[in-house]
Motif scaffolding. Structure first.
Motif, PDB file in Angstrom:
ATOM      1  N   ALA A  32      -2.150   2.929 -10.701  1.00 39.44           N
ATOM      2  CA  ALA A  32      -3.293   4.013 -10.618  1.00 39.44           C
ATOM      3  C   ALA A  32      -4.656   3.235 -10.408  1.00 39.44           C
ATOM      4  CB  ALA A  32      -3.104   5.096 -11.520  1.00 39.44           C
ATOM      5  N   LEU A  39      -7.361   3.997  -7.619  1.00 39.94           N
ATOM      6  CA  LEU A  39      -8.574   4.608  -7.580  1.00 39.94           C
ATOM      7  C   LEU A  39      -9.908   3.569  -7.501  1.00 39.94           C
ATOM      8  CD1 LEU A  39      -7.798   6.346 -11.290  1.00 39.94           C
ATOM      9  CD2 LEU A  39      -8.282   7.381  -9.172  1.00 39.94           C
ATOM     10  N   TYR A  40      -9.572   2.293  -7.657  1.00 37.89           N
ATOM     11  CA  TYR A  40     -10.712   1.483  -7.351  1.00 37.89           C
ATOM     12  C   TYR A  40     -10.821   1.442  -5.681  1.00 37.89           C
ATOM     13  CZ  TYR A  40     -13.492  -2.942  -6.913  1.00 37.89           C
ATOM     14  OH  TYR A  40     -14.351  -3.755  -6.963  1.00 37.89           O
ATOM     15  N   ALA A  84     -12.433   4.324  -4.384  1.00 41.01           N
ATOM     16  CA  ALA A  84     -13.862   4.619  -4.762  1.00 41.01           C
ATOM     17  C   ALA A  84     -14.610   3.695  -4.013  1.00 41.01           C
ATOM     18  CB  ALA A  84     -14.128   4.239  -6.296  1.00 41.01           C
TER      19      ALA A  84
END
Length: 261
Positions: A13, A17-18, A21
Motif C-alpha cells: 500500500a 500511495l507514493y 502522490a
C-alpha cells in the motif's frame, strides 16, 4: 504466515500511495516535476523490505538464522536507506491539501518528533532494539508468536528508517544537528552494531546452530559495513557541499597562485 501477509499488504500500500502522490504532484504546474530517481528509490526500498517479510527468503528465515540475518539487512538497513532517499515527507507536503500539509508540518516540528529523530535516541531505538532481540529470549518468542513477529519486524523497519533519517537529512527535520556531532554519534552506533555481530558469532540466540550463528554474524558485520559506508558517503557529501565556499558574481576570486606570485 498471517503476520507476513499483513506486513506485505502495508508495504505494498505504501508503494502505491507514493507513486500516486508522485503522479499527483507532477500535475501541479506551479511545482517542479518530482524526480524519477526518488520514485525508483522508493520502489527499490519497498522491494527490499517486502522480500524480508514475505516470500521464499522470509519463509527460509524461520528455520535458518543465516537467511534471517539477510532479511534483517534488507528490512532494517537497505530498505530504510532507499526509502529515506525517496523523501516521502517532502512528497506528502507537496501533494496534501493545504490544511493537511500544515498539520503534517506541525507534527514534524513537534517535541515528540524531535525526540525520536535525535541521533542518540534513534541509535538507541535501532541498535539497542537489536541487542534486546538477539541477546534475550525475544528472538525465540518471535518465531512462535505471530503478534510478536509482526511487532518486531515493524520495529526493525521503523527504527532503521528513523536511524537513517536522523543522520542524512533528506526530508525536513525539527533540528539540524551539526555534521561533526552526527558523525561522532554515528561512529558510536556503528561500534554497537559491530560488537553485536561479534556477540552473535560467539553467543547466538538459544537453539541456533553454531554454523548458522557464525555465518549470520559475518553477514551482519560485513553486510552492515557496506550499507553504513553508503550512509557515510552521503553524509560526507552533504558536509562537503555545506562547507564548500560560494563565490558571489562580481566578487574577486582568490587562488593559491595569487599568493604565490
Amino acid at each position: 504466515m498471517n503476520s507476513g501477509i499483513l506486513l506485505y499488504a502495508l508495504f505494498l500500500a505504501a508503494l502505491f500511495l507514493y507513486l500516486f502522490a508522485a503522479l499527483k504532484s507532477n500535475t501541479r504546474k506551479h511545482l517542479k516535476q518530482w524526480p524519477v530517481k526518488r520514485s525508483i528509490f522508493w520502489a527499490l526500498g519497498i522491494i527490499s523490505v517486502l522480500s524480508a517479510v514475505a516470500g521464499p527468503l522470509a519463509e527460509r528465515a524461520h528455520s535458518d538464522f543465516t537467511f534471517h540475518m539477510i532479511g534483517h539487512l534488507l528490512l532494517g538497513m537497505l530498505g530504510p536507506l532507499l526509502m529515506v532517499l525517496a523523501a516521502p515527507m517532502t512528497l506528502l507536503l507537496r501533494t496534501l491539501p493545504v490544511q493537511a500539509a500544515r498539520q503534517l508540518a506541525k507534527l514534524l516540528k513537534s517535541r515528540y518528533a524531535g525526540f525520536i529523530t535525535h541521533p542518540i535516541t534513534a541509535s538507541l531505538l535501532n541498535i539497542g532494539g537489536l541487542w534486546v532481540l538477539y541477546a534475550t529470549d525475544l528472538y525465540h518468542l518471535m518465531l512462535h508468536n505471530h503478534t510478536v513477529h509482526t511487532l518486531v519486524h515493524l520495529h526493525v523497519f521503523l527504527a532503521g528508517y528513523v536511524f537513517t533519517a536522523a543522520f542524512i537529512y533528506i526530508d525536513p527535520v525539527v533540528h539540524r544537528f551539526g555534521y561533526l556531532y552526527r558523525s561522532a554519534v554515528f561512529i558510536i552506533a556503528l561500534a554497537g552494531h559491530a560488537i553485536l555481530s561479534k556477540y552473535i558469532y560467539v553467543h547466538p540466540p538459544a537453539g541456533i546452530p553454531p554454523g548458522q550463528a557464525k555465518m549470520a554474524g559475518m553477514i551482519m558485520y560485513y553486510g552492515g559495513d557496506v550499507i553504513d559506508a553508503i550512509i557515510i558517503f552521503i553524509l560526507c557529501k552533504q558536509w562537503y557541499k555545506a562547507r564548500r565556499p560560494r563565490f558571489t558574481p562580481g566578487e574577486p576570486s582568490y587562488s593559491v597562485h595569487r599568493f604565490s606570485e
